[in-house]
Design a protein around this motif. Structure first.
Motif, PDB file in Angstrom:
ATOM      1  N   LEU A 146       0.805  -1.221   0.000  1.00  0.00           N
ATOM      2  CA  LEU A 146       0.000   0.000   0.000  1.00  0.00           C
ATOM      3  C   LEU A 146       0.837   1.268   0.000  1.00  0.00           C
ATOM      4  CD1 LEU A 146      -2.846  -1.000   2.477  1.00  0.00           C
ATOM      5  CD2 LEU A 146      -2.778  -1.192  -0.020  1.00  0.00           C
ATOM      6  N   THR A 147       1.823   1.339   0.905  1.00  0.00           N
ATOM      7  CA  THR A 147       2.650   2.545   1.004  1.00  0.00           C
ATOM      8  C   THR A 147       3.859   2.258   1.884  1.00  0.00           C
ATOM      9  OG1 THR A 147       2.544   4.940   1.364  1.00  0.00           O
ATOM     10  CG2 THR A 147       1.521   3.564   3.043  1.00  0.00           C
ATOM     11  N   SER A 148       4.835   3.143   1.817  1.00  0.00           N
ATOM     12  CA  SER A 148       6.015   3.052   2.679  1.00  0.00           C
ATOM     13  C   SER A 148       6.404   4.439   3.153  1.00  0.00           C
ATOM     14  CB  SER A 148       7.195   2.423   1.929  1.00  0.00           C
ATOM     15  OG  SER A 148       6.928   1.088   1.612  1.00  0.00           O
ATOM     16  N   PHE A 149       7.011   4.471   4.323  1.00  0.00           N
ATOM     17  CA  PHE A 149       7.481   5.716   4.933  1.00  0.00           C
ATOM     18  C   PHE A 149       8.974   5.572   5.190  1.00  0.00           C
ATOM     19  CE2 PHE A 149       3.106   4.909   6.102  1.00  0.00           C
ATOM     20  CZ  PHE A 149       2.485   6.104   5.775  1.00  0.00           C
ATOM     21  N   VAL A 150       9.757   6.492   4.646  1.00  0.00           N
ATOM     22  CA  VAL A 150      11.215   6.440   4.776  1.00  0.00           C
ATOM     23  C   VAL A 150      11.635   7.386   5.886  1.00  0.00           C
ATOM     24  CG1 VAL A 150      13.411   6.792   3.583  1.00  0.00           C
ATOM     25  CG2 VAL A 150      11.411   5.956   2.303  1.00  0.00           C
ATOM     26  N   THR A 151      12.386   6.849   6.869  1.00  0.00           N
ATOM     27  CA  THR A 151      12.952   7.657   7.940  1.00  0.00           C
ATOM     28  C   THR A 151      14.474   7.595   7.824  1.00  0.00           C
ATOM     29  OG1 THR A 151      13.010   5.859   9.567  1.00  0.00           O
ATOM     30  CG2 THR A 151      10.954   7.124   9.399  1.00  0.00           C
ATOM     31  N   ALA A 152      15.178   8.148   8.782  1.00  0.00           N
ATOM     32  CA  ALA A 152      16.634   8.213   8.702  1.00  0.00           C
ATOM     33  C   ALA A 152      17.270   6.847   8.465  1.00  0.00           C
ATOM     34  CB  ALA A 152      17.208   8.850   9.963  1.00  0.00           C
ATOM     35  N   ASP A 153      16.868   5.841   9.245  1.00  0.00           N
ATOM     36  CA  ASP A 153      17.517   4.533   9.182  1.00  0.00           C
ATOM     37  C   ASP A 153      16.549   3.363   9.066  1.00  0.00           C
ATOM     38  OD1 ASP A 153      20.255   5.424   9.410  1.00  0.00           O
ATOM     39  OD2 ASP A 153      19.802   5.940  11.474  1.00  0.00           O
ATOM     40  N   LYS A 154      15.316   3.650   8.702  1.00  0.00           N
ATOM     41  CA  LYS A 154      14.312   2.595   8.572  1.00  0.00           C
ATOM     42  C   LYS A 154      13.344   2.943   7.450  1.00  0.00           C
ATOM     43  CE  LYS A 154      14.215   1.533  13.519  1.00  0.00           C
ATOM     44  NZ  LYS A 154      14.651   0.157  13.642  1.00  0.00           N
ATOM     45  N   ILE A 155      12.700   1.900   6.942  1.00  0.00           N
ATOM     46  CA  ILE A 155      11.568   2.083   6.043  1.00  0.00           C
ATOM     47  C   ILE A 155      10.418   1.280   6.643  1.00  0.00           C
ATOM     48  CG2 ILE A 155      10.629   1.705   3.741  1.00  0.00           C
ATOM     49  CD1 ILE A 155      13.413   2.118   2.596  1.00  0.00           C
ATOM     50  N   TYR A 156       9.278   1.933   6.823  1.00  0.00           N
ATOM     51  CA  TYR A 156       8.085   1.299   7.358  1.00  0.00           C
ATOM     52  C   TYR A 156       7.108   1.118   6.202  1.00  0.00           C
ATOM     53  CZ  TYR A 156       9.931   2.731  11.885  1.00  0.00           C
ATOM     54  OH  TYR A 156      10.731   2.912  12.985  1.00  0.00           O
ATOM     55  N   CYS A 157       6.624  -0.114   6.026  1.00  0.00           N
ATOM     56  CA  CYS A 157       5.748  -0.422   4.902  1.00  0.00           C
ATOM     57  C   CYS A 157       4.416  -0.967   5.396  1.00  0.00           C
ATOM     58  CB  CYS A 157       6.391  -1.477   3.997  1.00  0.00           C
ATOM     59  SG  CYS A 157       8.031  -1.014   3.398  1.00  0.00           S
ATOM     60  N   ILE A 158       3.374  -0.664   4.659  1.00  0.00           N
ATOM     61  CA  ILE A 158       2.051  -1.207   4.936  1.00  0.00           C
ATOM     62  C   ILE A 158       1.702  -2.155   3.791  1.00  0.00           C
ATOM     63  CG2 ILE A 158      -0.387  -0.711   5.361  1.00  0.00           C
ATOM     64  CD1 ILE A 158       1.421   0.566   7.460  1.00  0.00           C
ATOM     65  N   TYR A 159       1.375  -3.397   4.156  1.00  0.00           N
ATOM     66  CA  TYR A 159       1.025  -4.420   3.182  1.00  0.00           C
ATOM     67  C   TYR A 159      -0.280  -5.099   3.587  1.00  0.00           C
ATOM     68  CZ  TYR A 159       5.506  -4.708   0.687  1.00  0.00           C
ATOM     69  OH  TYR A 159       6.597  -4.451  -0.091  1.00  0.00           O
ATOM     70  N   ILE A 160      -0.997  -5.578   2.598  1.00  0.00           N
ATOM     71  CA  ILE A 160      -2.114  -6.491   2.819  1.00  0.00           C
ATOM     72  C   ILE A 160      -1.627  -7.843   2.316  1.00  0.00           C
ATOM     73  CG2 ILE A 160      -4.469  -7.099   2.154  1.00  0.00           C
ATOM     74  CD1 ILE A 160      -4.998  -4.091   1.784  1.00  0.00           C
ATOM     75  N   ALA A 161      -1.704  -8.852   3.186  1.00  0.00           N
ATOM     76  CA  ALA A 161      -1.183 -10.176   2.836  1.00  0.00           C
ATOM     77  C   ALA A 161      -1.906 -11.249   3.644  1.00  0.00           C
ATOM     78  CB  ALA A 161       0.315 -10.233   3.115  1.00  0.00           C
ATOM     79  N   PRO A 162      -1.893 -12.478   3.148  1.00  0.00           N
ATOM     80  CA  PRO A 162      -2.579 -13.537   3.877  1.00  0.00           C
ATOM     81  C   PRO A 162      -1.945 -13.855   5.234  1.00  0.00           C
ATOM     82  CG  PRO A 162      -1.749 -14.359   1.758  1.00  0.00           C
ATOM     83  CD  PRO A 162      -1.381 -12.918   1.869  1.00  0.00           C
ATOM     84  N   ASP A 163      -0.605 -13.708   5.335  1.00  0.00           N
ATOM     85  CA  ASP A 163       0.068 -14.031   6.595  1.00  0.00           C
ATOM     86  C   ASP A 163       1.492 -13.475   6.588  1.00  0.00           C
ATOM     87  OD1 ASP A 163       1.773 -15.945   5.203  1.00  0.00           O
ATOM     88  OD2 ASP A 163       0.078 -17.332   5.282  1.00  0.00           O
ATOM     89  N   GLU A 164       2.153 -13.580   7.743  1.00  0.00           N
ATOM     90  CA  GLU A 164       3.525 -13.071   7.888  1.00  0.00           C
ATOM     91  C   GLU A 164       4.509 -13.818   7.004  1.00  0.00           C
ATOM     92  OE1 GLU A 164       5.341 -12.491  11.721  1.00  0.00           O
ATOM     93  OE2 GLU A 164       3.397 -12.029  12.621  1.00  0.00           O
ATOM     94  N   GLU A 165       4.296 -15.102   6.810  1.00  0.00           N
ATOM     95  CA  GLU A 165       5.235 -15.908   6.032  1.00  0.00           C
ATOM     96  C   GLU A 165       5.388 -15.383   4.609  1.00  0.00           C
ATOM     97  OE1 GLU A 165       8.200 -18.176   5.171  1.00  0.00           O
ATOM     98  OE2 GLU A 165       7.378 -18.016   7.188  1.00  0.00           O
ATOM     99  N   VAL A 166       4.306 -14.949   4.011  1.00  0.00           N
ATOM    100  CA  VAL A 166       4.373 -14.386   2.655  1.00  0.00           C
ATOM    101  C   VAL A 166       5.216 -13.113   2.658  1.00  0.00           C
ATOM    102  CG1 VAL A 166       3.007 -13.343   0.805  1.00  0.00           C
ATOM    103  CG2 VAL A 166       2.184 -15.400   1.942  1.00  0.00           C
ATOM    104  N   ILE A 167       5.086 -12.307   3.698  1.00  0.00           N
ATOM    105  CA  ILE A 167       5.868 -11.074   3.801  1.00  0.00           C
ATOM    106  C   ILE A 167       7.350 -11.400   3.977  1.00  0.00           C
ATOM    107  CG2 ILE A 167       6.288  -9.037   5.233  1.00  0.00           C
ATOM    108  CD1 ILE A 167       3.202  -9.038   5.719  1.00  0.00           C
ATOM    109  N   ARG A 168       7.652 -12.396   4.795  1.00  0.00           N
ATOM    110  CA  ARG A 168       9.058 -12.796   4.988  1.00  0.00           C
ATOM    111  C   ARG A 168       9.657 -13.317   3.678  1.00  0.00           C
ATOM    112  NH1 ARG A 168      10.225 -12.010   9.987  1.00  0.00           N
ATOM    113  NH2 ARG A 168       8.667 -12.281  11.617  1.00  0.00           N
ATOM    114  N   ARG A 169       8.897 -14.103   2.962  1.00  0.00           N
ATOM    115  CA  ARG A 169       9.364 -14.623   1.665  1.00  0.00           C
ATOM    116  C   ARG A 169       9.614 -13.473   0.693  1.00  0.00           C
ATOM    117  NH1 ARG A 169       5.765 -18.064  -2.408  1.00  0.00           N
ATOM    118  NH2 ARG A 169       7.199 -18.031  -4.151  1.00  0.00           N
TER     119      ARG A 169
END
Length: 91
Positions: free
Chosen positions: A42-65
Motif C-alpha cells: 500500500l505505502t512506505s514511509f522512509v525515515t533516517a535509518d528505517k523504512i516502514y511499509c504497509i502491506y495487505i497479505a494472507p500471513d507473515e510468512e508471505v511477507i518474509r518470503r
C-alpha cells in the motif's frame, strides 16, 4: 485479508536518492509478482535509518518470503488490528 506494518532496518535510508528508492520499489514489485497476486503493497514511509511499509497479505510468512526474495529486511512484522485518525475525534 490482514494488513501488516513492516519495519525494515536500512541504515542511511533517509539519504537515499530518488533513483535508489525507485530501485528498491522495482525490486519489491518484481518480487511480489512472483509470489502471490493477492499481496498488496500500500505505502512506505522512509525515515533516517528505517523504512516502514504497509502491506495487505494472507500471513507473515508471505511477507518474509517477499523480503528474502526482494533482498531487503523485514525486521519486525506486526499485524494491524485497527486504524484511527483525527476523524474519530469529530464523531
Amino acid at each position: 485479508m490482514p494488513k501488516f506494518l513492516i519495519e525494515r532496518d536500512i541504515p542511511g535510508a533517509g539519504n537515499y536518492t530518488p533513483q535508489q528508492l525507485t530501485a528498491i520499489s522495482e525490486s519489491s514489485c518484481r518480487s511480489l509478482r512472483g509470489i502471490d497476486t493477492e499481496v498488496q503493497w500500500l505505502t512506505s514511509f522512509v525515515t533516517a535509518d528505517k523504512i516502514y511499509c504497509i502491506y495487505i497479505a494472507p500471513d507473515e510468512e508471505v511477507i518474509r518470503r517477499h523480503a528474502f526474495e526482494g533482498g531487503f529486511p523485514a525486521n519486525v512484522i506486526t499485524q494491524i488490528h485497527s486504524v484511527v485518525d483525527p476523524n474519530y475525534a469529530d464523531a
